[in-house]
Each structure stands twice: as structure tokens, then as C-alpha cells.
Design a protein around this motif. Sequence first.
Motif, PDB file in Angstrom:
ATOM      1  N   HIS A 176      46.370 -16.848 102.168  1.00 10.75           N
ATOM      2  CA  HIS A 176      45.377 -17.723 101.566  1.00 10.75           C
ATOM      3  C   HIS A 176      43.998 -17.392 102.121  1.00 10.75           C
ATOM      4  CE1 HIS A 176      48.166 -21.201 100.056  1.00 10.75           C
ATOM      5  NE2 HIS A 176      48.582 -20.007  99.691  1.00 10.75           N
ATOM      6  N   ARG A 177      43.036 -17.161 101.223  1.00 13.62           N
ATOM      7  CA  ARG A 177      41.693 -16.800 101.659  1.00 13.62           C
ATOM      8  C   ARG A 177      41.030 -17.902 102.473  1.00 13.62           C
ATOM      9  NH1 ARG A 177      37.602 -15.444  97.004  1.00 13.62           N
ATOM     10  NH2 ARG A 177      38.125 -17.598  96.508  1.00 13.62           N
ATOM     11  N   ALA A 202      38.866  -7.425 108.634  1.00 13.33           N
ATOM     12  CA  ALA A 202      40.325  -7.353 108.544  1.00 13.33           C
ATOM     13  C   ALA A 202      40.816  -7.977 107.241  1.00 13.33           C
ATOM     14  CB  ALA A 202      40.953  -8.062 109.739  1.00 13.33           C
ATOM     15  N   TYR A 203      40.174  -9.080 106.837  1.00 14.35           N
ATOM     16  CA  TYR A 203      40.561  -9.705 105.574  1.00 14.35           C
ATOM     17  C   TYR A 203      40.228  -8.798 104.395  1.00 14.35           C
ATOM     18  CZ  TYR A 203      40.160 -12.700 101.484  1.00 14.35           C
ATOM     19  OH  TYR A 203      40.275 -13.214 100.226  1.00 14.35           O
ATOM     20  N   GLU A 204      39.051  -8.169 104.410  1.00 13.11           N
ATOM     21  CA  GLU A 204      38.684  -7.263 103.329  1.00 13.11           C
ATOM     22  C   GLU A 204      39.639  -6.077 103.259  1.00 13.11           C
ATOM     23  OE1 GLU A 204      34.394  -6.449 102.602  1.00 13.11           O
ATOM     24  OE2 GLU A 204      34.094  -7.666 104.400  1.00 13.11           O
ATOM     25  N   GLY A 205      40.211  -5.690 104.411  1.00 12.76           N
ATOM     26  CA  GLY A 205      41.168  -4.594 104.416  1.00 12.76           C
ATOM     27  C   GLY A 205      42.468  -4.929 103.721  1.00 12.76           C
ATOM     28  N   PHE A 211      39.044  -5.408  93.838  1.00  7.62           N
ATOM     29  CA  PHE A 211      38.765  -6.817  94.078  1.00  7.62           C
ATOM     30  C   PHE A 211      37.250  -7.015  94.164  1.00  7.62           C
ATOM     31  CE2 PHE A 211      38.394 -10.730  96.517  1.00  7.62           C
ATOM     32  CZ  PHE A 211      39.411 -11.497  96.006  1.00  7.62           C
ATOM     33  N   PRO A 212      36.678  -8.094  93.699  1.00 12.57           N
ATOM     34  CA  PRO A 212      37.343  -9.305  93.209  1.00 12.57           C
ATOM     35  C   PRO A 212      37.509  -9.314  91.703  1.00 12.57           C
ATOM     36  CG  PRO A 212      35.036  -9.744  93.540  1.00 12.57           C
ATOM     37  CD  PRO A 212      35.243  -8.310  93.924  1.00 12.57           C
ATOM     38  N   GLU A 222      29.592 -14.856  97.962  1.00 10.75           N
ATOM     39  CA  GLU A 222      29.117 -15.774  98.998  1.00 10.75           C
ATOM     40  C   GLU A 222      29.706 -15.413 100.357  1.00 10.75           C
ATOM     41  OE1 GLU A 222      26.947 -18.386  98.939  1.00 10.75           O
ATOM     42  OE2 GLU A 222      26.400 -17.658  96.957  1.00 10.75           O
ATOM     43  N   MET A 223      30.954 -15.002 100.354  1.00 12.95           N
ATOM     44  CA  MET A 223      31.578 -14.587 101.614  1.00 12.95           C
ATOM     45  C   MET A 223      30.884 -13.360 102.196  1.00 12.95           C
ATOM     46  SD  MET A 223      35.411 -13.170 102.353  1.00 12.95           S
ATOM     47  CE  MET A 223      34.851 -11.529 101.913  1.00 12.95           C
ATOM     48  N   LEU A 224      30.507 -12.407 101.338  1.00 13.42           N
ATOM     49  CA  LEU A 224      29.823 -11.202 101.812  1.00 13.42           C
ATOM     50  C   LEU A 224      28.438 -11.546 102.377  1.00 13.42           C
ATOM     51  CD1 LEU A 224      30.768  -8.722  98.943  1.00 13.42           C
ATOM     52  CD2 LEU A 224      31.744  -8.831 101.243  1.00 13.42           C
ATOM     53  N   LEU A 225      27.723 -12.468 101.713  1.00  7.93           N
ATOM     54  CA  LEU A 225      26.424 -12.890 102.236  1.00  7.93           C
ATOM     55  C   LEU A 225      26.582 -13.607 103.571  1.00  7.93           C
ATOM     56  CD1 LEU A 225      24.746 -14.155  98.939  1.00  7.93           C
ATOM     57  CD2 LEU A 225      24.048 -12.172 100.292  1.00  7.93           C
ATOM     58  N   TYR A 226      27.649 -14.365 103.717  1.00  5.44           N
ATOM     59  CA  TYR A 226      27.934 -15.020 104.995  1.00  5.44           C
ATOM     60  C   TYR A 226      28.191 -13.982 106.080  1.00  5.44           C
ATOM     61  CZ  TYR A 226      30.368 -17.950 108.422  1.00  5.44           C
ATOM     62  OH  TYR A 226      30.763 -18.585 109.576  1.00  5.44           O
TER      63      TYR A 226
END
Length: 455
Positions: A176-177, A202-205, A211-212, A222-226
Motif C-alpha cells: 500500500h502506497r 526504495a518505493y519507486e524501485g 507508472f503512474p 505530489e509525492m515527487l515534489l515532496y
Amino acid sequence: MARVRWLTTMMCGGFHGSRRRLTDGASSVVSALPTVLENPSPPKSSFNEKSYETKQYKKGLKAADTILKKFPDHGETLSMKGLTLNCMDRKSEAYELVRQGLKNDLKSHVCWHVYGLLYRSGREYREAIKCYRNALRINPDNIEILQDLSLLQVQMRDLAGFFETRQQLLSLKSNHRMNWIGFVVAHHLNSNALKAVEILKAYEGTLEDDFPPDNERCEHGEMLLYKISLLEEPGSIERALDELHKKEPKIVDKLAFKEQEVSLLVKLGCFEEGATLFKALLSMNPDNYGYYEGLHKCVELYYENGQYSPDQIEQLELLYNSLRQQYTWYSAVKRIPLDFLQGVRFREAAENYIRPFLTKGVPSLFTDLSPLYDHPGKVQVMLCHTVFQADILKELIIELEHAVRNSGQFPRRYIEMISLEQFLTTFVVEAFRMEECISLIFIYISCFVFSDKGI
């Protein structure tokens, strides 16, 4: 911080002690219990799940009463009936029933969870945390209870406990993300931004190359900007800028992308590129004061105390004259110069700014102008350390009011409305070259001569 709050909301589904949040949390409790009609035996019975989730509380109470007629001491049903009464503002009865249900079934994690939800609705967060922990002793891997516990730990600033809870949730549901994001936020709140970046990597791996998908592009962006902000926080500016350019195709919010890019460029000292980007941002939103402040920094004309030299004031005036030609109908390019202009120039700019707002009857005008009274030179004119009675803003407003009251229109020339003594006092402060002084005094006298002749 706005992005952190968004990610925390996405991670945990939001936090508040309101009735709506209580309903969402309690739905997880109800989902663990079967309906009345399926199995009415005491260990597993409860009222209908749908009646609670759809806020059909009266229907839920009838179902609970049906069960309690056969099994009056069933703890879980008593607890859920109490929780339903709490949503109907019958709090005293609710607490009594929930305590009675817990007394009848101390080993039920549902009863402890409901008791925690009841405490949370009353904003007794510490007691709610105790109830959640008791529920986890009975059922340590319950996802819903762990999520509710993590929300309260953030609320009470128990960051160490929040970290442990999010780590446990990630180990239980690593697919789960939101659990990955929650663990990242836990590291960030514990002042370990670089470790949070490693977890995001690690999650992006674990994701596929394409994706996405279309329905998740915004959240992924938004996750990438974070992630970029996490790199920026400890000072890895160049690395953050490289990562930002690398992930540009996957970032949907292009405005946020440009704002993040220009912020990094300014911190790296790339002022020319930063100025170009700020001008591009101004073309998108000319009333954003933050963009003007950033542009000041890029042209090296920004001071927090607002103290500028005469040369710097000239440069700023030229800058805003050019901006005013592009954004004629926007108020920011007219309001900001009032912060650095002085004397006659300030009076002229202030009148040009005030007149349209008075004509339209904008009630917030004087609230907008009130910060100018904190700037020396905006209210009074000083010469050789002597304060002359020339309250610029006060006199300007009174003169405009007097003209409108008597003639029904604004005065044609603001220079006709001030005395010769005030004009000379104000101008000597502002004139830096004798040629300017002589020419403007001549213009001033000419205005009075022509006005007397009716020209």
C-alpha cells in the motif's frame, strides 16, 4: 508544510475529532463484525453494518436492540450501540453503554477500539491512546486500530511512537502506497530527511517503468515534489534541482514545478535564470506578491527592513514602471511601490492607487494602507531632523474627501492641493540634482499661474 499536510491526509485519511471522522473510524470496527441476520450467536453478533456507515442511526439502534433482547450482556453490541448514541448527541448514555460493554467483554479488541473512538470524539486523546494500545495487546496486527493510533500520536506530538506505528503498518501492508508515505513522513518529522528520501527511492524501485497510470498521476506528482523538498531541506540544492528536472515529465502540477525550480535556482545564486522564471510566473499570476519579492532578490534589490538607497529606489521605480505597462489592470504593481517610494513620488503613487479604490468603494483599502504608517517618510516629511506638519497619507485622504464632498469629483492636479511650503519641504528631500529642483519648482509656479487665469 502544505505538501506535508496533504501527504499526511492522503496517508491517514485526515484527522479531526468530529462526528464524520468518528464515523469513518468506527466503520472499520463494524466491518470486523458480521450482520445480525447472518449469525445471531453471542460471540459474533452485531447490528447491521450498512445502517451505521450510511448514518441510519435509528435503524442501527433497532438492530442492536433486537440482539440485546436475546443476549442482553453482549459486550460488542453494547459498545456499538453506545457509539451510535454518541453520534446522536446522547453522550451520557453512550459512555454508560460502552463502559458496560467493555466490562462484559474485557478481552474484545472491538470494545477497546470503540472506547478509544468515544474518547477521541470528546477530544480526550491521551485516554483514547490508552484504549487503542489495550486493543492492540489483544489484536496487535489490526490495521484500522494502528492507523487510528498513528493519527493520535501525531496529534499529541509523540513522534517516536508515530515512527514505530508507521513502521509496523508498513511491515504489515507493504503493498500500500499510503504506508510507504506514512513511514517517510515519520522519518521527516523525526528530523531525518535524507533517510526519508532513501525510503521514497526504495518505493519507486518497486514500481513499474510506465507508472503512474492516468488515475494516479496527480498523487504521484505530489509525492515527487515532496521528495524534492526533502532533498532541499538539508541543503542538497543541486541534487534537488537535478532530481526535479529528471522527474519533470511525471509532475502534473506545472505551476508547483516552476515555483520549486525558481526557489532552487535562487538558492544556488542563478539570479538571471531566476528572474526569467519569476517574470514567467508573473505572467500567469500578476497579483502574487511572492513572485515580486522573488524578483527583487534576483535583481539584488531585496531588503527585509525595507531600507533602500536613492539609487536602489530609482532602479526599483524603473522596474515597476516597466511591469506596470505589462500588467496595467493589476493592483500589485501599483501597491508595492508605495513601500519604497518617498515624498512627492510617494504622494503621487499613493493618489493614483487610492482613487480607483475610492471610486469603487472597496472597504479594505485602508486596511491595505495601514502598514505604510510603520515606514518613516510615509506619514511625515523630515528635513534636517525637523518634523514638518505634512502627514502625507492623512492630508491626501482629507483632500480627496473635501474635493468629492464639495465638487463631486477628484481634484485635477494633486500638486494644486498642497501649499508651497509643503511642496518645497517635500521636494528638497527627494531632489538630488539642482537641475531637477529648478525645473520642478518652475512647473509648480506655472501651474498656479495658469490655474488663476482659468486655463
